[in-house]
Design a protein around this motif. Structure first.
Motif, short mmCIF file in Angstrom:
data_model
loop_
_atom_site.label_atom_id
_atom_site.label_comp_id
_atom_site.label_asym_id
_atom_site.label_seq_id
_atom_site.Cartn_x
_atom_site.Cartn_y
_atom_site.Cartn_z
N GLU A 188 -1.10 0.03 8.61
CA GLU A 188 -0.26 0.75 9.56
C GLU A 188 0.61 -0.17 10.40
OE1 GLU A 188 -2.90 3.38 11.69
OE2 GLU A 188 -2.77 4.87 10.09
N SER A 189 0.25 -1.43 10.48
CA SER A 189 1.11 -2.44 11.11
C SER A 189 0.71 -3.78 10.52
CB SER A 189 0.93 -2.45 12.64
OG SER A 189 -0.26 -3.13 13.00
N LEU A 190 1.40 -4.83 10.92
CA LEU A 190 1.05 -6.15 10.40
C LEU A 190 -0.21 -6.71 11.04
CD1 LEU A 190 4.54 -7.87 10.03
CD2 LEU A 190 3.06 -6.94 8.24
N TYR A 191 -0.80 -5.94 11.98
CA TYR A 191 -2.00 -6.42 12.66
C TYR A 191 -3.16 -5.44 12.60
CZ TYR A 191 0.80 -10.27 14.45
OH TYR A 191 1.58 -11.38 14.54
N HIS A 192 -2.98 -4.29 11.96
CA HIS A 192 -4.14 -3.40 11.85
C HIS A 192 -4.01 -2.49 10.63
CE1 HIS A 192 -1.71 -0.11 13.62
NE2 HIS A 192 -2.68 0.71 13.23
N ILE A 193 -5.17 -2.06 10.14
CA ILE A 193 -5.24 -1.14 9.01
C ILE A 193 -6.15 0.02 9.38
CG2 ILE A 193 -4.88 -2.96 7.29
CD1 ILE A 193 -7.88 -2.89 6.70
N ARG A 194 -5.92 1.16 8.72
CA ARG A 194 -6.81 2.30 8.90
C ARG A 194 -7.61 2.47 7.61
NH1 ARG A 194 -7.16 6.00 12.70
NH2 ARG A 194 -5.15 5.31 13.56
N LEU A 195 -8.93 2.34 7.70
CA LEU A 195 -9.79 2.44 6.54
C LEU A 195 -9.87 3.88 6.07
CD1 LEU A 195 -12.66 0.11 7.79
CD2 LEU A 195 -10.67 -0.51 6.43
N GLU A 196 -10.34 4.08 4.84
CA GLU A 196 -10.37 5.44 4.28
C GLU A 196 -11.33 6.36 5.02
OE1 GLU A 196 -13.23 5.77 0.56
OE2 GLU A 196 -11.58 4.41 0.11
N ASP A 197 -12.26 5.80 5.78
CA ASP A 197 -13.16 6.66 6.57
C ASP A 197 -12.58 6.99 7.95
OD1 ASP A 197 -13.40 4.29 7.93
OD2 ASP A 197 -15.57 4.10 7.71
N GLY A 198 -11.34 6.56 8.22
CA GLY A 198 -10.67 6.88 9.47
C GLY A 198 -10.77 5.83 10.55
N THR A 199 -11.64 4.85 10.38
CA THR A 199 -11.78 3.80 11.39
C THR A 199 -10.63 2.80 11.27
OG1 THR A 199 -13.21 2.50 9.93
CG2 THR A 199 -14.28 4.02 11.46
N LEU B 263 -9.20 -2.81 -0.80
CA LEU B 263 -9.90 -3.85 -0.05
C LEU B 263 -10.87 -4.56 -0.98
CD1 LEU B 263 -10.59 -1.92 3.28
CD2 LEU B 263 -8.70 -3.48 2.76
N LYS B 264 -10.36 -5.55 -1.68
CA LYS B 264 -11.16 -6.29 -2.66
C LYS B 264 -11.64 -7.59 -2.05
CE LYS B 264 -10.99 -8.34 -7.27
NZ LYS B 264 -10.14 -8.65 -8.45
N ILE C 272 -1.13 -0.89 -3.74
CA ILE C 272 -1.04 0.02 -4.89
C ILE C 272 0.41 0.48 -5.01
CG2 ILE C 272 -1.87 2.18 -5.88
CD1 ILE C 272 -4.41 1.87 -4.24
N PRO C 273 1.09 0.14 -6.10
CA PRO C 273 2.53 0.41 -6.23
C PRO C 273 2.83 1.85 -6.62
CG PRO C 273 1.75 -0.71 -8.19
CD PRO C 273 0.56 -0.61 -7.27
N THR C 274 2.37 2.80 -5.84
CA THR C 274 2.69 4.22 -6.07
C THR C 274 3.01 4.86 -4.73
OG1 THR C 274 0.49 5.19 -5.73
CG2 THR C 274 0.93 4.25 -7.90
N ASP C 275 3.55 6.07 -4.77
CA ASP C 275 3.84 6.80 -3.54
C ASP C 275 2.71 7.74 -3.16
OD1 ASP C 275 6.33 5.61 -3.25
OD2 ASP C 275 7.31 7.08 -4.54
N HIS C 276 1.60 7.70 -3.90
CA HIS C 276 0.48 8.58 -3.57
C HIS C 276 -0.12 8.20 -2.22
CE1 HIS C 276 0.63 10.24 -7.55
NE2 HIS C 276 0.33 9.10 -8.12
N PRO C 277 -0.38 9.19 -1.35
CA PRO C 277 -1.05 8.87 -0.08
C PRO C 277 -2.49 8.46 -0.31
CG PRO C 277 -0.83 11.25 -0.34
CD PRO C 277 -0.07 10.62 -1.48
N LEU C 278 -3.07 7.83 0.70
CA LEU C 278 -4.45 7.34 0.60
C LEU C 278 -5.41 8.47 0.25
CD1 LEU C 278 -6.21 4.81 2.91
CD2 LEU C 278 -7.31 6.98 2.43
N ASP C 279 -5.26 9.61 0.92
CA ASP C 279 -6.20 10.72 0.67
C ASP C 279 -6.16 11.18 -0.78
OD1 ASP C 279 -7.00 10.64 3.28
OD2 ASP C 279 -5.82 12.36 3.95
N LYS C 280 -4.97 11.18 -1.39
CA LYS C 280 -4.85 11.60 -2.78
C LYS C 280 -5.57 10.61 -3.71
CE LYS C 280 -3.12 13.32 -6.69
NZ LYS C 280 -1.67 13.28 -6.95
N ILE C 281 -5.35 9.32 -3.49
CA ILE C 281 -5.98 8.31 -4.34
C ILE C 281 -7.50 8.37 -4.19
CG2 ILE C 281 -6.14 5.83 -4.83
CD1 ILE C 281 -3.30 5.56 -3.70
#
Length: 609
Positions: free
Chosen positions: A469-480, A499-500, A507-516
């Protein structure tokens, strides 16, 4: 002293367990895991076996000549394949064209008019309702100036379609805002003088009219029969922010139905035919009706027949056995979706179509395993024994998990197959070997997300997701939310990433996180949970899962960050205690079969004494 190696040849990995049998007793020495070379159960496995043996021996300062015996599992080759049995194929003929690019449209609303090329705009009379077609090479300022000039002459300018990524730039310079759709790749295919509709939705929303068959019918004044035929167009546009539909002279739209083909199932309980179009649930019900399966055939001239015959052909070539000796002993069918290219699209459109994915397991003779054993014996000069069926060996290994006891059932979920076995207190065992596991999940993810990268699909399967969501933070798939002291690489900004371990893979697609995430979890549920219940039902006393008390999950897929929880939840309603194994108290769910092969060594020695 005897140095014995148990070797488990899996679809994805080859595992080794090394033990020392001395007068004072058995002592486990080491273990190793390498990628399987070739298809499981073929002579191509030998290089991987040798590498795994060398890695295990090096850990304890031994070499290949120090081995007393190598014990192999009786590996059944499994090939998983997607039969891509599309029930309907979207065919939009050259007489009706569609295009869309949801990323960068301009303006908002629905415009309906006759297509007019940009270079003929000056000749349009006042009062004419038009959609202007702007080809590549036109500067956005020039385009906006000409559109404003036409509107000032009284031309009813309803919308525009542009080749370049200029929609927002054009709309920002218009005196009256109109819907403008851009990045239409094949704009040169758009004929002039045809009725067209352009729709752009507000940011964060999707179009309402052109994704609705009745909306298209309203725009183009279609009859009831014609409305039925525009369903593929509407389906292809669902969820998009912008769209254009153009009706050309003939105006015919066809949704061509493809015969999905019949599957003929032969088993100990009889024979039955089932149409692939009936869906995965009906196919699997037919499999249970005749099981155990002896062979599966596809209807001549259909895709399903081609898939099944391809599996037989590959196994025949790899094992050197006659084609007619290749019997398919199990299939797993799963409902899925596949992206189908829309014929007549203007921007390389795809529509998701119903399909059935099939994993098939080929039953071969013991001959290929014997070939592996003979080749190892010649190459290493060590005694090689085909020691036992995979599932039975996995039970022996699983029993080394602390806190387990008989009666016990195991689920061995690997790359290509799911094995289940149960052992009673009086040592009676029952085992089953079913098609479908991790490789099929990877193929479903690959297909449903339209990735064109199987390695990326494998990583989506194995690791959790996040949105940068920014160059300093990410939102994990569980919402945190997770913050970073150092800025993230710019190439991951605003992307969904995998997150490997210590890296982020965009991921080079336009699918949103929830869809993937949904696709990943549904693929695992449809394969792993379905096969877990199917396998345990087959091995359970009287076929009732409720008669099983304890289940240990082993194999590579048990290491997955969510599969074990999914299976545990599914089995909880039957009152079953289920969890990941911890082989020898040290190996986790890995190495169960290899450990079981080593543990069976004293039994064989006693039997031959």
């Amino acid at each position: 002293m005897a140095i014995v190696a148990g070797v488990d040849i899996g679809n994805s990995t080859t595992e080794v367990c090394l033990a020392d049998f001395a007068v004072s007793g058995r002592r486990f020495l080491a273990g190793s895991i390498v990628k399987t070379t070739g298809i499981k159960g073929t002579a191509a496995n030998v290089p991987g076996i040798v590498l795994a043996l060398e890695e295990a021996l090096q850990q304890v300062g031994l070499a290949l000549p120090d081995l007393t015996e190598i014990r192999l599992n009786e590996a059944t080759p499994v090939i998983g394949d997607l039969a891509m049995e599309t029930i309907t194929e979207t065919i939009i003929t050259e007489s009706t064209m569609i295009g869309h690019n949801p990323a960068t449209p301009g303006g908002i609303g629905l415009g309906v008019g006759v297509t007019v090329p940009f270079d003929r705009l000056a000749g349009v009379k006042a009062g004419e309702r038009i959609i202007c077609i702007i080809p590549g090479g036109i500067d956005f300022e020039d385009a906006a100036r000409e559109l404003n000039a036409a509107a000032s002459r009284g031309v009813d300018l309803q919308g525009a379609v542009a080749r370049q990524d200029d929609a927002v730039l054009i709309v920002n310079r218009l005196h009256r805002k109109i819907p403008v759709l851009d990045e239409v790749t094949f704009i040169d295919r758009v004929p002039p003088g045809m009725l067209a509709a352009v729709e752009v939705a507000a940011a964060g929303q999707s179009i309402k009219n052109l994704s609705n068959p009745y909306g298209i019918a309203t725009v183009f004044q279609l009859s009831a029969e014609e409305t039925k035929m525009v369903v593929p167009i509407a389906r292809a546009l669902i969820g998009n922010r912008s769209a254009v539909v153009i009706r050309t002279p003939r105006g015919d739209v066809k949704a061509r139905t493809i015969p999905a083909g019949l599957i003929s199932l032969s088993g100990e309980k009889g024979r039955t035919d089932i149409d692939v179009e009936a869906g995965a649930a009906k196919i699997m019900a037919a499999v249970e009706q005749v099981q155990p399966v002896q062979d599966v055939q596809g209807e001549a001239g259909t895709n399903v027949n081609g898939m099944l015959e391809r599996v037989r052909q590959v196994m025949s070539e790899l094992t050197g056995q006659p084609l007619d000796a290749m019997k398919i002993q199990d299939i797993l069918a799963v409902d899925t979706f596949v992206p189908q290219k829309v014929q007549g699209g203007l921007a390389g459109e795809f529509a998701l179509e119903n399909a059935v994915a099939l994993a098939a397991m080929v039953k071969t003779s013991r001959l290929p395993m014997q070939q592996i054993a003979d080749q190892l014996r010649r190459q290493l000069g060590v005694r090689v024994v085909i020691a036992g069926v995979e599932a039975n060996m996995a039970i022996r290994g699983a029993l080394t998990t602390p806190g387990t006891d008989k009666p016990l059932a195991i689920l061995d979920m690997g790359g290509g197959s799911t094995d289940a076995a149960i052992i009673s207190r009086d040592e009676r065992t029952s085992a089953i070997h079913l098609a479908g596991a991790g490789d099929m999940v990877t193929m479903l993810i690959h297909s449903e997300l339209g990735l064109n990268d199987l390695a990326l699909a494998e990583e989506i399967k194995m690791y959790p997701l996040a949105k940068v969501e920014s160059l300093y933070h990410i939102r994990l798939e569980d919402g945190t939310v997770q913050f970073f002291e150092q800025h993230l690489p710019p190439q991951v900004f605003s992307r969904v990433v995998i997150l490997k371990e210590s890296e982020m893979i965009p991921i080079p697609t336009d699918h949103p996180l929830d869809k993937i995430r949904h696709v990943r979890r549904e693929a695992k549920r449809r394969v792993f949970v379905t096969n877990a219940l199917r396998a345990l039902t087959r091995v359970a006393p009287t076929g009732n899962i409720r008669h099983i008390s304890f289940v240990v999950l082993v194999g590579g897929s048990a290491l997955d960050f969510e599969v074990a929880d999914m299976v545990t939840d599914a089995l909880a309603e039957y009152g079953i205690v289920c969890g990941r194994g911890n082989i020898r108290g040290t190996e986790g769910p890995r190495n169960a079969v290899a450990t079981g092969l080593v543990l069976s060594y004293p039994d064989e020695r006693a039997g031959s004494a």
